[in-house]
Design a protein around this motif. Structure first.
Motif, short mmCIF file in Angstrom:
data_model
loop_
_atom_site.label_atom_id
_atom_site.label_comp_id
_atom_site.label_asym_id
_atom_site.label_seq_id
_atom_site.Cartn_x
_atom_site.Cartn_y
_atom_site.Cartn_z
N TRP A 43 0.82 -1.20 0.00
CA TRP A 43 0.00 0.00 0.00
C TRP A 43 0.86 1.26 0.00
N GLN A 44 1.87 1.32 0.84
CA GLN A 44 2.67 2.52 0.97
C GLN A 44 3.42 2.86 -0.32
N GLY A 45 3.84 1.84 -1.06
CA GLY A 45 4.61 2.10 -2.27
C GLY A 45 3.78 2.24 -3.52
N SER A 46 2.46 2.16 -3.39
CA SER A 46 1.59 2.18 -4.56
C SER A 46 0.79 3.49 -4.58
N THR A 47 1.35 4.48 -5.20
CA THR A 47 0.66 5.75 -5.35
C THR A 47 -0.02 5.81 -6.71
N VAL A 48 -0.88 6.80 -6.90
CA VAL A 48 -1.53 6.97 -8.20
C VAL A 48 -0.49 7.24 -9.27
N SER A 49 0.53 8.02 -8.94
CA SER A 49 1.58 8.34 -9.92
C SER A 49 2.32 7.08 -10.36
N VAL A 50 2.63 6.21 -9.41
CA VAL A 50 3.34 4.96 -9.72
C VAL A 50 2.48 4.09 -10.63
N VAL A 51 1.21 3.98 -10.32
CA VAL A 51 0.30 3.16 -11.13
C VAL A 51 0.16 3.76 -12.53
N GLU A 53 2.24 5.62 -14.18
CA GLU A 53 3.47 5.40 -14.94
C GLU A 53 3.54 3.97 -15.46
N ARG A 54 3.19 3.02 -14.61
CA ARG A 54 3.24 1.62 -15.03
C ARG A 54 2.21 1.34 -16.13
N ALA A 55 1.08 2.00 -16.07
CA ALA A 55 0.03 1.81 -17.07
C ALA A 55 0.31 2.57 -18.36
N GLY A 56 1.29 3.47 -18.32
CA GLY A 56 1.61 4.25 -19.51
C GLY A 56 0.63 5.37 -19.79
N VAL A 57 0.05 5.92 -18.72
CA VAL A 57 -0.89 7.04 -18.89
C VAL A 57 -0.47 8.16 -17.94
N SER A 58 -1.03 9.34 -18.15
CA SER A 58 -0.69 10.46 -17.30
C SER A 58 -1.44 10.36 -15.96
N ARG A 59 -0.90 11.06 -14.97
CA ARG A 59 -1.58 11.09 -13.67
C ARG A 59 -2.97 11.71 -13.82
N GLY A 60 -3.07 12.73 -14.68
CA GLY A 60 -4.37 13.36 -14.91
C GLY A 60 -5.39 12.39 -15.48
N ALA A 61 -4.92 11.52 -16.41
CA ALA A 61 -5.83 10.52 -16.99
C ALA A 61 -6.29 9.54 -15.92
N ALA A 62 -5.36 9.16 -15.02
CA ALA A 62 -5.71 8.24 -13.94
C ALA A 62 -6.77 8.87 -13.04
N GLN A 63 -6.59 10.14 -12.71
CA GLN A 63 -7.54 10.80 -11.81
C GLN A 63 -8.86 11.11 -12.52
N HIS A 64 -8.84 11.14 -13.83
CA HIS A 64 -10.10 11.28 -14.57
C HIS A 64 -10.98 10.04 -14.36
N HIS A 65 -10.34 8.87 -14.31
CA HIS A 65 -11.09 7.61 -14.14
C HIS A 65 -11.38 7.31 -12.67
N PHE A 66 -10.45 7.67 -11.79
CA PHE A 66 -10.58 7.33 -10.37
C PHE A 66 -10.26 8.58 -9.55
N ARG A 67 -11.27 9.08 -8.86
CA ARG A 67 -11.13 10.36 -8.15
C ARG A 67 -10.10 10.29 -7.03
N THR A 68 -10.05 9.15 -6.32
CA THR A 68 -9.12 9.02 -5.20
C THR A 68 -8.28 7.75 -5.34
#
Length: 203
Positions: A43-51, A53-68
């Motif tokens: 849990w501690q090492g899994s931030t939205v930014s890390v996910v 990056e691994r998925a190959g999308v921007s942080r903004g795109a990730a937060q578009h799909h998942f608010r938190t």
């Protein structure tokens, strides 16, 4: 006479994927990346930014799909649980031994490892605990329902419900053991014995 050959027209570029399809594909990549990160980093090492990056999308795109962050990881575990449920449905008509092996596999792979990290985090995160508790209860009910169906168990017979639940509890215990060591040989013997016990208990 001059050369009458003509240069063929270049093939038309493929039409871009519809926006909705691209959105679904992005969501799927994020969910799969979230499960992998949670299983590998906790849990501690899994931030939205890390996910992201691994998925190959921007942080903004990730937060578009998942608010938190919590939304992302709960959705990821639920997504893989549904994927595994679909795989279990394909076992309809298989032998009890094959069904038992598949049920045990639910608790010895990355889904269980990811879920375990969520459980630990929920014990320390008050805002996460009720959501994880509700998710785990729902996944557990579905696993039990499918086990009953696939094993051909009649829960109106005294003791059968507890026997099926015991199988799932045993599988969870094997999953915990697998986190530390590869106990595949011992696990295979335990699974084979449970298959024999179920044949006797379920008829």
């Amino acid at each position: 006479m001059g050369d009458m050959t003509t240069t063929p027209a270049s093939a038309p570029a493929p039409a871009p994927a519809p926006k909705q399809d691209r959105s679904r594909a992005t969501r799927r990549r994020l969910l799969e990346a979230a499960v992998a990160c949670l299983a590998e980093r906790g849990w501690q090492g899994s931030t939205v930014s890390v996910v992201a990056e691994r998925a190959g999308v921007s942080r903004g795109a990730a937060q578009h799909h998942f608010r938190t962050r919590e939304d992302l990881f709960l959705a990821a575990v639920e997504y893989v649980a549904e994927e595994r449920s679909q795989a279990l449905r394909a076992l309809d008509g298989r032998s009890r031994a094959e069904v038992v092996e598949a049920l045990v596999a639910l608790y010895t792979g990355p889904l269980f490892r990811a879920a375990l990290h969520l459980w630990v985090a929920a014990s320390d995160e008050p805002q996460l605990r009720p959501r994880v508790t509700e998710l785990e209860a729902r996944v557990g009910r579905e696993a039990h329902r499918m086990a009953v169906e696939l094993l051909g168990a009649d829960e109106s017979v005294p003791g059968v419900r507890e026997t099926v639940q015991g199988l799932l509890d045993m599988a969870r215990g094997l999953g915990l053991a697998t986190l530390l060591t590869d106990d595949a040989p011992r696990r295979a013997r335990v699974v084979a014995q449970w298959s024999r016990l179920l044949d006797g208990a379920l008829g």
